[in-house]
Design an enzyme around this catalytic site. Structure first.
Site, PDB file in Angstrom:
ATOM      1  N   ASP A  70       1.065   1.276 -14.176  1.00  0.00           N
ATOM      2  CA  ASP A  70      -0.066   2.122 -13.887  1.00  0.00           C
ATOM      3  C   ASP A  70       0.730   3.606 -13.238  1.00  0.00           C
ATOM      4  OD1 ASP A  70      -2.384   3.838 -14.019  1.00  0.00           O
ATOM      5  OD2 ASP A  70      -3.813   2.686 -12.560  1.00  0.00           O
ATOM      6  N   SER A  95      -1.867  -7.979 -14.734  1.00  0.00           N
ATOM      7  CA  SER A  95      -2.359  -8.605 -13.634  1.00  0.00           C
ATOM      8  C   SER A  95      -1.219  -9.757 -13.366  1.00  0.00           C
ATOM      9  CB  SER A  95      -3.915  -9.942 -13.773  1.00  0.00           C
ATOM     10  OG  SER A  95      -5.084  -9.114 -14.251  1.00  0.00           O
ATOM     11  N   TYR A 115      -2.022  -7.412  -9.287  1.00  0.00           N
ATOM     12  CA  TYR A 115      -3.105  -8.582  -8.677  1.00  0.00           C
ATOM     13  C   TYR A 115      -2.695  -9.711  -9.259  1.00  0.00           C
ATOM     14  CZ  TYR A 115      -6.116  -4.544 -10.026  1.00  0.00           C
ATOM     15  OH  TYR A 115      -7.115  -3.342  -9.944  1.00  0.00           O
TER      16      TYR A 115
END
Ligand code: AR6
Length: 174
Positions: free
Chosen positions: A35, A122, A126
């Site tokens: 990101d 993920s 995550y």
């Protein structure tokens, strides 16, 4: 053009697919990992669009996806999806991860995208187990492509050796 699945090792911000997928968070305001890399390389235009979407619909829920332009990237679009945080595995994480891939692919088709690159959603901050995530990603993409006639080629862009090796063996065996 037949639907195809490709695998490469590298940096997704360097891809010139019609769309790249961002492993975002629900705020859509950026973060670390891929990101951060996408917003750094793509410039403020992408974040401004994310802010507009956030103001309109209040961010993006886990498993859902939104689309923006590609800013300064080579890609025309960035599809921001939110994978689940791994929380032991009994909080619907596998289904939510599959939703993230499926909803990104749906947006791609709706926007006439023919080539799309995915990071390993993920599996970084995550903490989703990489082997299970790879299996879900591949199964979900294959099923989606089999169910759709629109031409769409999917590239998995692995950043780390472990993910690359997992994808390589899973794509070979199936
Ligand atoms: N190109 C391709 N893959 C990358 C790149 C890159 N430039 N950089 C990292 N990866 P992560 P998540 C891989 O942590 O687990 C952010 O703060 C990385 O090796 O980026 O879904 C968001 O804002 C890993 O395999 O995303 C969210 O808060 C994969 O990308 C949170 O992290 C995903 O790792 C999302 O966590």
């Amino acid at each position: 053009m037949p639907n195809k699945i490709y695998l490469i090792k590298g940096d997704i911000t360097k891809q010139n697919a019609d769309a790249i997928v961002n492993a975002a968070n629900s705020s859509l305001l950026g973060g670390g990992g891929v990101d951060g890399a996408i917003h750094r390389a793509g410039g403020p235009e992408i974040l401004n669009e994310c802010i507009r979407i956030r103001n309109r619909q209040g961010g993006c829920k886990t498993g859902e996806a939104v689309i923006t332009g590609g800013g300064n990237l080579k890609t025309k679009y960035v599809i921001h999806t939110v994978g689940p945080v791994w929380n032991g595995g009994d909080k619907n994480e596998p289904q939510l991860l599959a939703n993230a891939y499926r909803n990104a692919l749906k947006l791609a088709i709706e926007n006439g995208i023919h080539t799309i690159s995915f990071p390993n959603i993920s599996t970084g901050i995550y903490h989703f187990p990489k082997d299970l995530a790879a299996q879900i990603a591949i199964d979900t993409v294959k099923t989606f492509l089999n169910q759709h006639e629109e031409p769409l080629s999917v590239t998995f862009v692995c950043f780390d050796d472990e993910n690359y090796a997992l994808y390589e063996s899973l794509l070979k065996e199936k």
